[in-house]
Design a protein around this motif. Structure first.
Motif, mmCIF file in Angstrom:
data_model
loop_
_atom_site.group_PDB
_atom_site.id
_atom_site.type_symbol
_atom_site.label_atom_id
_atom_site.label_comp_id
_atom_site.label_asym_id
_atom_site.label_seq_id
_atom_site.Cartn_x
_atom_site.Cartn_y
_atom_site.Cartn_z
ATOM 1 N N UNK A 214 0.816 -1.225 0.000
ATOM 2 C CA UNK A 214 0.000 0.000 0.000
ATOM 3 C C UNK A 214 0.847 1.271 0.000
ATOM 4 N N UNK B 208 4.004 1.408 -0.941
ATOM 5 C CA UNK B 208 5.066 1.295 -1.947
ATOM 6 C C UNK B 208 6.453 1.365 -1.311
ATOM 7 N N UNK B 209 6.626 0.591 -0.252
ATOM 8 C CA UNK B 209 7.919 0.565 0.451
ATOM 9 C C UNK B 209 8.817 -0.488 -0.202
ATOM 10 N N UNK C 259 0.476 11.479 5.290
ATOM 11 C CA UNK C 259 -0.192 10.905 4.101
ATOM 12 C C UNK C 259 -0.280 9.385 4.259
ATOM 13 N N UNK C 260 0.775 8.799 4.826
ATOM 14 C CA UNK C 260 0.755 7.354 5.067
ATOM 15 C C UNK C 260 -0.344 6.979 6.057
ATOM 16 N N UNK D 228 -3.227 8.312 6.303
ATOM 17 C CA UNK D 228 -4.474 8.207 5.542
ATOM 18 C C UNK D 228 -4.522 6.894 4.765
ATOM 19 N N UNK D 229 -3.366 6.502 4.230
ATOM 20 C CA UNK D 229 -3.287 5.242 3.486
ATOM 21 C C UNK D 229 -3.605 4.052 4.420
ATOM 22 N N UNK E 103 -7.315 3.748 5.089
ATOM 23 C CA UNK E 103 -7.992 3.112 3.945
ATOM 24 C C UNK E 103 -7.699 1.611 3.921
ATOM 25 N N UNK F 221 -10.466 -1.200 3.732
ATOM 26 C CA UNK F 221 -10.546 -2.024 2.529
ATOM 27 C C UNK F 221 -10.338 -3.512 2.820
#
Lengths: 353, 85
Positions: free
Chosen positions: B15, B17-18, B42-43, B45-46, B49, B53
Motif C-alpha cells: 500500500x 510502496x515501500x 499521508x501514510x 491516511x493510506x 484506507x 478495505x
C-alpha cells in the motif's frame, strides 16, 4: 524581448541523453510503434522516502531538473516553470482505476495528490526549498513553448535564474487505446520520416529541463533568442512568411540559420505543411529532423531544444539527424520548427554565445 | 497474532510502496511514524484506507488513530479486538 542564456541542461528521452557524453552516436529504435524513455537509477537524484510516492513523470522531471541545476552549478532559482500535455498520467490513471475498481470507495490520497499536472514543478520546489514563482502550463502542443515565453517575460520583470522544463509520460493503457484508434505506425525503414506518405506517429515520452539565466555567464552554453507560436496556420506559405518575419525581428534571414531542426512526426496528415516547407528551408539552410529519434509527444520541442544546445556545443550535425548530405560549416544559429498534430507550430531560435 | 502481523507487513509494504523494505526488517514493536518506518501523515491516511478495505474497519474517531497506528502490533491487536482478523 530579452534573450535567455542556457546554463544547464538535463534530458531523459528514449535515447541515452541522460549521459552528458552521448551525442547521437548510438540510437535506440522504437519499440514498433512507440518509444519508452530510458530511465536512470533515480536513487542518485531523489531521496528514497520521496521516491516511493512518485510516478514516472515526476521521477523523470525531478531527475532531469536536478541534472540541469547541477550543470549550472547553482542551488537556488527565482522561478520554476514546467510544461506538460498530459501531466502525471500514470497517477491519474491509477486514481481513476481505483475509483472504478473499488466502486468509488477506499480511495487513497497519494495517487490523487501526485496526479495533478503541477506535481513535477512543486516537487522540485520542495526539494530545492524554492518558495518563489512556480507555474505549470498545460497547453497541449504549446506547453513547453509557453514555459520559455513566460521565462522571457519574467526576465523583463527582473528575475535572474529560471528553471524550465517539458515533461511527458505514457502508460501501457494509453498506448493500447491510441493503437486501437490507429494513431500510431511503425517507423518505415524504407521511407525517411520527412517523406512519410502514411498516417501514424511513434508515440513517445521524455523530459528536458533547462536552467535559464538573464545574463551571460561562464557557464552559458547557448542563448534562446526568441520563440513564436502559430496556431493552425493555413498553408506552408503562411508558415514561411511568419518565419521570415520572426527571423527579421531578430535581425536574421533564413540563410543565416546554420541548422533548422524540423518536427516531422512521420504522420503524413500532420507533416504535409512541413514537407511543402522543406525545399525552401533546404535552399537556404541545412535541414535536420529529430522525432525519428525521440518520438512524438506534446513537449517533444523540449527534446529539440536540448538537441539544438548540443549541436551548438559540439559544432557538428550528426548524420542520423541530417536530411541531406549538406553539412553546416559552423553552427552559430539553430532554428527549431516544431509542430504537434498539425495544429501547434512553433519557431525557437537559439544561438551560440 | 503472528500470522496477522506478517500479513499486515505485506499489505503495508504494498500500500505504501515501500519497495526498499523487506518484511523481516519491520520490527512489529517499532513505531510506525517518526522513527521506525518513518511514515508521515499521508501514510496515516493510506493506513486508514487499508483497514477499511482489507478488514472492513472504519475508524470513527481520528483521535483513536494515534493509539491504533503506534506500531504494527497495536494495529494487529486493534484488528483482533474488532473481530476482523
Amino acid at each position: 524581448m530579452t534573450k535567455a542564456y542556457i546554463n544547464g541542461i538535463g534530458c531523459i528521452s528514449p535515447q541515452n541523453s541522460i549521459d552528458s557524453e552521448w551525442f547521437f552516436d548510438t540510437i535506440n529504435p522504437a519499440k514498433g510503434d512507440y518509444f519508452d524513455a530510458i530511465e536512470p537509477s533515480y536513487k542518485e537524484f531523489i531521496a528514497p522516502n520521496l521516491l516511493r510516492r512518485m510516478g514516472r513523470a515526476i521521477k523523470m522531471g525531478v531527475a532531469a531538473g536536478n541534472i540541469a541545476i547541477q550543470q549550472a552549478g547553482i542551488e537556488k532559482v527565482d522561478a520554476i516553470i514546467t510544461g506538460t500535455g498530459l501531466g502525471c498520467f500514470e497517477d491519474s490513471e491509477r486514481f481513476l482505476l481505483a475509483i472504478l475498481n473499488n466502486d468509488e470507495q477506499f480511495l487513497t490520497p497519494t495517487s490523487f495528490i501526485q496526479s495533478t499536472h503541477n506535481t513535477v514543478g512543486s516537487q522540485i520546489a520542495l526539494i530545492m526549498k524554492c518558495h518563489d514563482y512556480n507555474f505549470t502550463y498545460v497547453h497541449r502542443g504549446f506547453s513547453f513553448e509557453s514555459t520559455i515565453q513566460d521565462a522571457l517575460m519574467l526576465f523583463e520583470e527582473g528575475k535572474e535564474t529560471i528553471l524550465v522544463g517539458g515533461i511527458e509520460e505514457h502508460t501501457p493503457n494509453f498506448v493500447i487505446l491510441n493503437r486501437r484508434a490507429h494513431k500510431f505506425q511503425e517507423l518505415q525503414s524504407n521511407t525517411p520520416i520527412w517523406k512519410s506518405t502514411t498516417p501514424g506517429i511513434q508515440m513517445s515520452e521524455g523530459t528536458a529541463f533547462f536552467v535559464l539565466n538573464k545574463n551571460k555567464t561562464d557557464k552559458s552554453l547557448a542563448s534562446v533568442d526568441g520563440i513564436q507560436t502559430l496556431y493552425k496556420p493555413k498553408t506552408s506559405a503562411d508558415i514561411l512568411n511568419k518565419l521570415r518575419s520572426f527571423l527579421k525581428l531578430h535581425g536574421l534571414i533564413l540563410s543565416d540559420i546554420d541548422v533548422t531542426l524540423m518536427g516531422f512526426s512521420d504522420d503524413v496528415n500532420f507533416d504535409q505543411k512541413l514537407q511543402e516547407l522543406l525545399p525552401s528551408i533546404e535552399k537556404e539552410s541545412v535541414a535536420a529532423c529529430y522525432k525519428h529519434v525521440c518520438g512524438e509527444y506534446h513537449t517533444a520541442s523540449a527534446f529539440a531544444m536540448w538537441t539544438a544546445v548540443k549541436l551548438i556545443e559540439k559544432q557538428t550535425l550528426p548524420k542520423v539527424l541530417a536530411i541531406s548530405d549538406k553539412a553546416p560549416s559552423k553552427i552559430k544559429h539553430v532554428l527549431i520548427i516544431n509542430q504537434y498534430l498539425g495544429i501547434n507550430y512553433s519557431f525557437t531560435l537559439l544561438s551560440q554565445c | 497474532m503472528d500470522a496477522l502481523i506478517e500479513k499486515l507487513k505485506g499489505q503495508i509494504i504494498e500500500q505504501l510502496n515501500l519497495a526498499e523494505v523487506k518484511p523481516e526488517e519491520i520490527n512489529p514493536d517499532s513505531p510506525l511514524f517518526g522513527e521506525g518506518l518513518g511514515l508521515d501523515s499521508i501514510d496515516a491516511l493510506e493506513l486508514i484506507v487499508l483497514l477499511e478495505k482489507h478488514y472492513g474497519i472504519k475508524i470513527q474517531d481520528p483521535k483513536d488513530g494515534k493509539t491504533i497506528f503506534q506500531s504494527l502490533r497495536t494495529m494487529a491487536e486493534y484488528i483482533k479486538s474488532q473481530g476482523k482478523s
